[in-house]
Enzyme design. Sequence first.
Site, short mmCIF file in Angstrom:
data_model
loop_
_atom_site.label_atom_id
_atom_site.label_comp_id
_atom_site.label_asym_id
_atom_site.label_seq_id
_atom_site.Cartn_x
_atom_site.Cartn_y
_atom_site.Cartn_z
N ARG A 67 6.53 20.55 16.49
CA ARG A 67 6.47 19.20 15.93
C ARG A 67 5.23 18.45 16.41
NH1 ARG A 67 10.45 16.50 18.26
NH2 ARG A 67 9.20 14.79 19.04
N TYR B 99 2.06 6.19 -7.57
CA TYR B 99 3.25 7.03 -7.64
C TYR B 99 4.47 6.14 -7.37
CZ TYR B 99 6.43 10.82 -6.43
OH TYR B 99 7.50 11.68 -6.37
N ASP C 294 -5.17 7.22 -1.69
CA ASP C 294 -4.43 8.42 -2.08
C ASP C 294 -5.35 9.22 -3.01
OD1 ASP C 294 -2.81 10.32 -3.35
OD2 ASP C 294 -1.02 9.06 -3.28
N LYS D 257 0.40 19.15 -4.81
CA LYS D 257 -0.32 19.13 -6.08
C LYS D 257 -1.53 20.07 -6.05
CE LYS D 257 2.82 16.13 -7.17
NZ LYS D 257 3.55 15.65 -6.09
N1 PLP Z 1 0.88 10.58 -4.32
C1 PLP Z 1 0.75 10.96 -5.60
C2 PLP Z 1 -0.45 10.49 -6.36
C3 PLP Z 1 1.71 11.76 -6.20
O1 PLP Z 1 1.57 12.12 -7.50
C4 PLP Z 1 2.85 12.17 -5.45
C5 PLP Z 1 3.90 13.01 -6.04
O2 PLP Z 1 3.99 13.19 -7.24
C6 PLP Z 1 2.96 11.74 -4.13
C7 PLP Z 1 1.97 10.97 -3.58
C8 PLP Z 1 4.14 12.13 -3.28
O3 PLP Z 1 4.01 13.45 -2.86
P1 PLP Z 1 5.23 14.41 -2.48
O4 PLP Z 1 6.02 14.62 -3.73
O5 PLP Z 1 4.54 15.62 -1.96
O6 PLP Z 1 6.03 13.71 -1.44
#
Ligand code: PLP
Length: 396
Positions: free
Chosen positions: A59, A112, A184, A209
Site C-alpha cells: 500500500r 465526468y 484531468d 482508458k
Molecule cells: N476522468 C474521466 C475523463 C473519465 O472519463 C473517467 C471515467 O470514465 C474518470 C475520470 C474516472 O475513471 P475511473 O472509471 O477509472 O474511476
Amino acid sequence: MSHHKKYSDATKSVHAGMIENEHLAVVTPIYQTSTFKFRNADHGAALFAGNEEGFIYTRMGNPTVKGLENAVAELEGGHKGLACASGMAAIHTVFGAYLSQGDHVVCSEAVYGPTNTLLSEVFSRFGVKASFVDTTDLKAVENAVRPETKMIYVETPGNPTLCVTDLAGAAKIARDNRALFVVDNTFASPILQKPFLFGADIIVHSMTKFLNGHADVVGGMIVVKNEEQFKRLRRTLNLFGGVLDPMNAFLVHRGIKSLSMRMEKHCQNAQKIAEFLEKHPKVEHVAYPGLPSHPQHELAKKQMSGFGGMISFEVKGGLEGGKVLMDNVQLCNLAVSLGGVETLIQHPASMTHAIMPKEIRLKAHITDGLVRLSVGVENADELIEDLDQALNKISV
Ligand code: PLP
C-alpha cells in the site's frame, strides 16, 4: 533506457519506467507481494524513517507499481506518479490532499459525471464548495474565483462534449489567485497533450482508458511536479488506501508500450469518422476537436498534437434516434468507458452522466440526444459502414 537523452514519446512509451531487476528481465517483473522483508531491525527502521530507499508494504509502494508510475510521469514530463485503484481514486486523493473546510473549487461543467458528484455531494458535506462553470470561457472562470478558491479543476477535452479549455489561460488565473491548477488529461493522454507545459500543477488520469487501452483494467494516476506535492499525495493515498495492485500495474504498463502507436490510429480513425458523421443526413451536430466546425478547433491545434479518439454527436430524432442507433450497431460495442482498442458507443444522459442533476447536465450541453463514440483502432471504413447502416434506420 539512458536518462541522459531526450527520447520521443514513441520511444518513451516502449521503454519508460523499466525498473532494474535481479535477473535482467526485459519486462518489469510482477512483484505480487503484500509486504517486503527487512534485512534486520535497523534496515526496517531506516526504511520507515525514510533514510533509505526501498519497499515496506505494497500500500506504501511496490516495484511493479513504481515502474508504471515512473513511465507515466516520464511521458507527462512530471516529477513522479502515484498509481491509484481507479481514476476516481486518483481524483478523490487529490481533493482529499488539498481541500479543507471552507475551501472553494472552480470546476469545468463538462466533467465526468462522478467528478461533479464527488464535489457536490461528498466534499460538500465537509464544507468544500464548488462552482461548475464553462471553462472554455476564461471570463467565466475568472468570475467564479473567490478569495477562498483553492483549486481550479479542468477536464479537456471535456467529457462528453469534447469542449476544449485553454490550459495556459486557466493556469494563469489559478496562478494569479494562488489556486492549484489540476487537469484531468484522460481524453487526450500524455501523447496528445502535456498539461505541465501549459502551467498545470497536478495531472490526473483514468488509466482505465487510453493509457491501458485494452478495456481490461480499472486504474488511475496522479502525476506531480515536485517532491513536496509527491510527499503530501503519497501520505494521503497511503491513508485513503486506494492504491493500484501490482498485477494491474503490470497490465497497464504493458498497454503503455503501444500507447503512442495506438493514439496515432485513434486520431486517424476519429478524424475520418467525424468527417463522415458531419455529412450524414441523420446527424444534427458533431463535436470533434479536429473538425474546423469545432468552436475551439484553433485552440486544440495549439495545445494538442492530435485530436484524439473521442467524438460526440447529436442524431436527428433526439433520444429516440440515439436509441435506434445504439440498438442497431453491430461492430461498435454498446458500452460505457472509452479509450480501448475496440470502438464503444454510449448515451451520456442515461449512462455516464445520469448521476448529474438534469439542469446541470443540460447547462453543460449534455443533451438527451447526445451520443458518445470512443473510436477504436479497427478499420475505419468498416466502422463507417456499421454507423451508416445503423443511422439509416433512424426514421425522421
Ligand atoms: N476522468 C474521466 C475523463 C473519465 O472519463 C473517467 C471515467 O470514465 C474518470 C475520470 C474516472 O475513471 P475511473 O472509471 O477509472 O474511476
